[in-house]
Design a protein around this motif. Sequence first.
Motif, PDB file in Angstrom:
ATOM      1  N   TRP A   1       1.004  -1.224  -0.189  1.00 32.86           N
ATOM      2  CA  TRP A   1       0.161   0.043  -0.065  1.00 32.86           C
ATOM      3  C   TRP A   1       1.015   1.335   0.043  1.00 32.86           C
ATOM      4  CZ3 TRP A   1      -4.916   1.064  -0.625  1.00 32.86           C
ATOM      5  CH2 TRP A   1      -5.900  -0.106  -0.355  1.00 32.86           C
ATOM      6  N   GLU A   2       2.014   1.291   0.758  1.00 27.40           N
ATOM      7  CA  GLU A   2       2.817   2.459   1.036  1.00 27.40           C
ATOM      8  C   GLU A   2       3.538   2.851  -0.320  1.00 27.40           C
ATOM      9  OE1 GLU A   2       2.523   4.740   3.240  1.00 27.40           O
ATOM     10  OE2 GLU A   2       0.878   3.272   4.046  1.00 27.40           O
ATOM     11  N   MET A   3       3.906   1.775  -0.934  1.00 25.99           N
ATOM     12  CA  MET A   3       4.753   1.721  -2.115  1.00 25.99           C
ATOM     13  C   MET A   3       4.081   2.180  -3.402  1.00 25.99           C
ATOM     14  SD  MET A   3       7.917  -0.976  -1.292  1.00 25.99           S
ATOM     15  CE  MET A   3       8.781  -0.464  -2.592  1.00 25.99           C
ATOM     16  N   LEU A   4       2.854   1.493  -3.557  1.00 30.42           N
ATOM     17  CA  LEU A   4       1.979   1.516  -4.656  1.00 30.42           C
ATOM     18  C   LEU A   4       0.827   2.315  -4.659  1.00 30.42           C
ATOM     19  CD1 LEU A   4       2.684  -1.990  -6.266  1.00 30.42           C
ATOM     20  CD2 LEU A   4       3.817   0.076  -6.816  1.00 30.42           C
ATOM     21  N   GLY A   5       0.343   2.404  -3.461  1.00 30.88           N
ATOM     22  CA  GLY A   5      -1.116   3.126  -3.045  1.00 30.88           C
ATOM     23  C   GLY A   5      -2.214   2.225  -3.321  1.00 30.88           C
ATOM     24  N   TYR A   6      -2.123   1.066  -3.498  1.00 31.47           N
ATOM     25  CA  TYR A   6      -3.249   0.055  -3.426  1.00 31.47           C
ATOM     26  C   TYR A   6      -2.323  -1.341  -2.839  1.00 31.47           C
ATOM     27  CZ  TYR A   6      -1.036  -0.746  -7.944  1.00 31.47           C
ATOM     28  OH  TYR A   6      -0.267  -1.092  -8.938  1.00 31.47           O
ATOM     29  N   GLY A   7      -3.415  -2.163  -2.537  1.00 30.38           N
ATOM     30  CA  GLY A   7      -2.732  -3.488  -2.378  1.00 30.38           C
ATOM     31  C   GLY A   7      -3.760  -4.503  -1.587  1.00 30.38           C
ATOM     32  N   ILE A   8      -3.531  -5.404  -0.773  1.00 28.61           N
ATOM     33  CA  ILE A   8      -4.494  -6.144   0.016  1.00 28.61           C
ATOM     34  C   ILE A   8      -5.096  -5.519   1.194  1.00 28.61           C
ATOM     35  CG2 ILE A   8      -4.347  -8.574   1.224  1.00 28.61           C
ATOM     36  CD1 ILE A   8      -3.509  -9.168  -1.562  1.00 28.61           C
ATOM     37  N   TRP A   9      -6.446  -5.899   1.286  1.00 27.82           N
ATOM     38  CA  TRP A   9      -7.013  -5.320   2.413  1.00 27.82           C
ATOM     39  C   TRP A   9      -7.255  -6.604   3.400  1.00 27.82           C
ATOM     40  CZ3 TRP A   9      -9.079  -3.913  -2.556  1.00 27.82           C
ATOM     41  CH2 TRP A   9      -9.530  -2.761  -2.387  1.00 27.82           C
ATOM     42  N   ALA A  10      -7.225  -6.234   4.947  1.00 27.26           N
ATOM     43  CA  ALA A  10      -7.542  -7.200   5.691  1.00 27.26           C
ATOM     44  C   ALA A  10      -9.148  -7.369   5.455  1.00 27.26           C
ATOM     45  CB  ALA A  10      -7.252  -6.814   7.210  1.00 27.26           C
ATOM     46  N   ILE A  11      -9.780  -8.701   5.457  1.00 31.39           N
ATOM     47  CA  ILE A  11     -11.224  -8.615   5.703  1.00 31.39           C
ATOM     48  C   ILE A  11     -11.847  -8.691   7.193  1.00 31.39           C
ATOM     49  CG2 ILE A  11     -13.351 -10.099   4.733  1.00 31.39           C
ATOM     50  CD1 ILE A  11     -11.350 -11.310   2.603  1.00 31.39           C
ATOM     51  N   ASP A  12     -12.694  -7.797   7.445  1.00 32.99           N
ATOM     52  CA  ASP A  12     -12.854  -7.512   8.860  1.00 32.99           C
ATOM     53  C   ASP A  12     -14.387  -8.043   8.865  1.00 32.99           C
ATOM     54  OD1 ASP A  12     -14.358  -6.364  11.020  1.00 32.99           O
ATOM     55  OD2 ASP A  12     -12.097  -5.820  11.586  1.00 32.99           O
ATOM     56  N   LEU A  13     -15.001  -9.025   9.559  1.00 35.43           N
ATOM     57  CA  LEU A  13     -16.377  -9.047   9.730  1.00 35.43           C
ATOM     58  C   LEU A  13     -16.567  -8.682  11.116  1.00 35.43           C
ATOM     59  CD1 LEU A  13     -18.800 -10.759   9.159  1.00 35.43           C
ATOM     60  CD2 LEU A  13     -17.892 -12.801  10.338  1.00 35.43           C
ATOM     61  N   PRO A  14     -17.151  -7.509  11.027  1.00 36.51           N
ATOM     62  CA  PRO A  14     -17.577  -6.619  12.277  1.00 36.51           C
ATOM     63  C   PRO A  14     -18.385  -7.612  13.348  1.00 36.51           C
ATOM     64  CG  PRO A  14     -18.295  -5.469  10.348  1.00 36.51           C
ATOM     65  CD  PRO A  14     -17.760  -6.856   9.861  1.00 36.51           C
TER      66      PRO A  14
END
Length: 172
Positions: A64-77
């Motif tokens: 994310w820091e290097m490219l501005g996008y990436g993998i998200w954590a999937i959070d189940l509230p």
Amino acid sequence: MGGQYLAPREVRTQRLLLRPFVLADHARYARFSADPEVMRYMGTGVVSTPEMAWRSMSALLGHWEMLGYGIWAIDLPGTGVIGHAGYIDVPGWPGFELGWMLGREYWGQGYAREAAATALEIAYATLKRDRVISLIRPPNAASIKLALALGAVGEGSTDLLGSPAEVYVHQP
């Protein structure tokens, strides 16, 4: 990039929150990454130690820091992190990849599809990608089914980290 994000850092779907990994995710993510059933088609198919899971989370944040996008954590509230979904776009990779992973107890409930469909929409609408692929090990029937459900078409195979992977190209 240094903090200039091209994709939203947090995205709410019907049931999920896609967000950056945080320190509190480590124990759950390490547990998923140590499960042989979860990891058999990921990377080289090797389970991760807690230290390796930490490095993996750090690398995902660095993307994310290097490219501005990436993998998200999937959070189940109400539950916490249940896996991850998003983009791999590193030097030497076969293409801009949409990938996903879920802890085993969350399989078969539509969470991967919900997260991956949202990420695919962002890849086209926000990141303006004209080609998005998913690299899937041939025996991974569940991920192949998901890629096809998302509209992907098989385009042959490639070597990925020393073993074959099928290339599925998503259709805009």
